[in-house]
Design a protein around this motif. Sequence first.
Motif, short mmCIF file in Angstrom:
data_model
loop_
_atom_site.label_atom_id
_atom_site.label_comp_id
_atom_site.label_asym_id
_atom_site.label_seq_id
_atom_site.Cartn_x
_atom_site.Cartn_y
_atom_site.Cartn_z
N GLN A 146 0.76 -1.29 -0.17
CA GLN A 146 -0.04 0.02 -0.12
C GLN A 146 0.85 1.08 0.03
O GLN A 146 0.47 2.54 -0.11
CB GLN A 146 -0.82 -0.03 1.29
CG GLN A 146 -1.79 -1.11 1.09
CD GLN A 146 -2.30 -1.39 2.45
OE1 GLN A 146 -2.11 -1.09 3.52
NE2 GLN A 146 -3.51 -2.46 2.54
N THR A 180 -5.96 -7.05 4.65
CA THR A 180 -5.36 -6.11 3.62
C THR A 180 -6.54 -5.29 2.90
O THR A 180 -6.63 -4.24 2.64
CB THR A 180 -4.42 -6.70 2.93
OG1 THR A 180 -4.82 -7.56 2.19
CG2 THR A 180 -3.15 -7.05 3.67
N GLU A 181 -7.42 -6.17 2.43
CA GLU A 181 -8.40 -5.63 1.41
C GLU A 181 -9.55 -4.79 2.13
O GLU A 181 -10.20 -4.02 1.63
CB GLU A 181 -9.30 -6.75 0.63
CG GLU A 181 -8.36 -7.64 0.05
CD GLU A 181 -7.27 -6.85 -0.81
OE1 GLU A 181 -7.89 -6.69 -2.11
OE2 GLU A 181 -6.12 -6.86 -0.72
N SER A 182 -9.63 -4.52 3.58
CA SER A 182 -10.34 -3.64 4.09
C SER A 182 -9.72 -2.29 4.61
O SER A 182 -10.19 -1.47 4.69
CB SER A 182 -10.82 -4.35 5.41
OG SER A 182 -9.95 -4.51 6.42
N THR A 185 -7.28 -1.61 -0.72
CA THR A 185 -7.72 -2.64 -1.69
C THR A 185 -6.27 -2.99 -2.38
O THR A 185 -5.88 -1.94 -3.00
CB THR A 185 -8.69 -2.57 -2.65
OG1 THR A 185 -9.88 -2.33 -1.82
CG2 THR A 185 -8.98 -3.76 -3.78
N GLU A 187 -6.04 -6.04 -4.64
CA GLU A 187 -6.36 -6.76 -5.81
C GLU A 187 -7.18 -5.90 -6.86
O GLU A 187 -7.68 -4.85 -6.44
CB GLU A 187 -7.48 -7.90 -5.51
CG GLU A 187 -7.14 -8.99 -4.48
CD GLU A 187 -5.80 -9.68 -5.15
OE1 GLU A 187 -5.63 -9.84 -6.31
OE2 GLU A 187 -5.16 -10.50 -4.27
#
Length: 266
Positions: A146, A180-182, A185, A187
């Motif tokens: 990130q 991680t996606e919360s 993101t 992906e």
Amino acid sequence: MTPTENDVAVLRHRVLQLIANAGSGHPGSSLSCLHILQVLYRQVLRGIREQDEERDRFILSKGHAAPALYACLEEQGLFPESSDRRLREPDSILQGHPDRSRTPGIEASSGSLGQGLSQAVGLALGLGLRRNPAHVYVLLGDGELQEGQVWEAAAAASHYDLANITAIVDRNGYQHDGPTESVMTLEPLAERWRAFGWHVQEIDGHDATSIQAAVLCRPSRPSVVIAHTHKGHGVPFMEGDSPWHSVKDVEQLRQYVQRMGIEGKN
């Protein structure tokens, strides 16, 4: 020699022992990348001693997983017998994050997330200019992707056609604050790397054969291996539990380590 699950279990006990004795550290993050590190140090890296100018270089960008790296370096016999090997003690060679000035076998101090790929790109560029055949490997945490600096480094590696660099992403899906996606993101992660000009492979990060084959792949451009792993792999109460990114319960950890030691002797 290909590591067996028993070999990994021995290292896992050492990692957790270091953290339990210190009363702090990052067990979940250390265990998710343990298979990767053991394969690198047992089967992949060519020459690991500083005197060898043509040795392969390895950088642990996710420096908080240092206990896993220390266990592998110890297995390779890099630490003096007389050295203080207590984790996070002021005079110990095993600091909370890798310290090149203190610990044999450490190529670059790390721990400030997002910087490891830049260090690796600099190494790879310099080695190439000197026509040194060494290869550079760097292990990244998925949460640190990130950071903008990671993608600047990825762009530079592609621009300079650095075929002598392999990045490995420990894709365990969690960081300190949760999935991680919360948090932010990532992906589609593979497509992002491809867009930056990298050769991309996705593997099971706990399968030694897959790890070895992927990291030894030599395309004519920078290579990244997205290794799908489990946070706290091998410890039932840690797996998939984000608070075990750091030590969640010191006493529970110490009791578990003690049981592991007793069972391992029987």
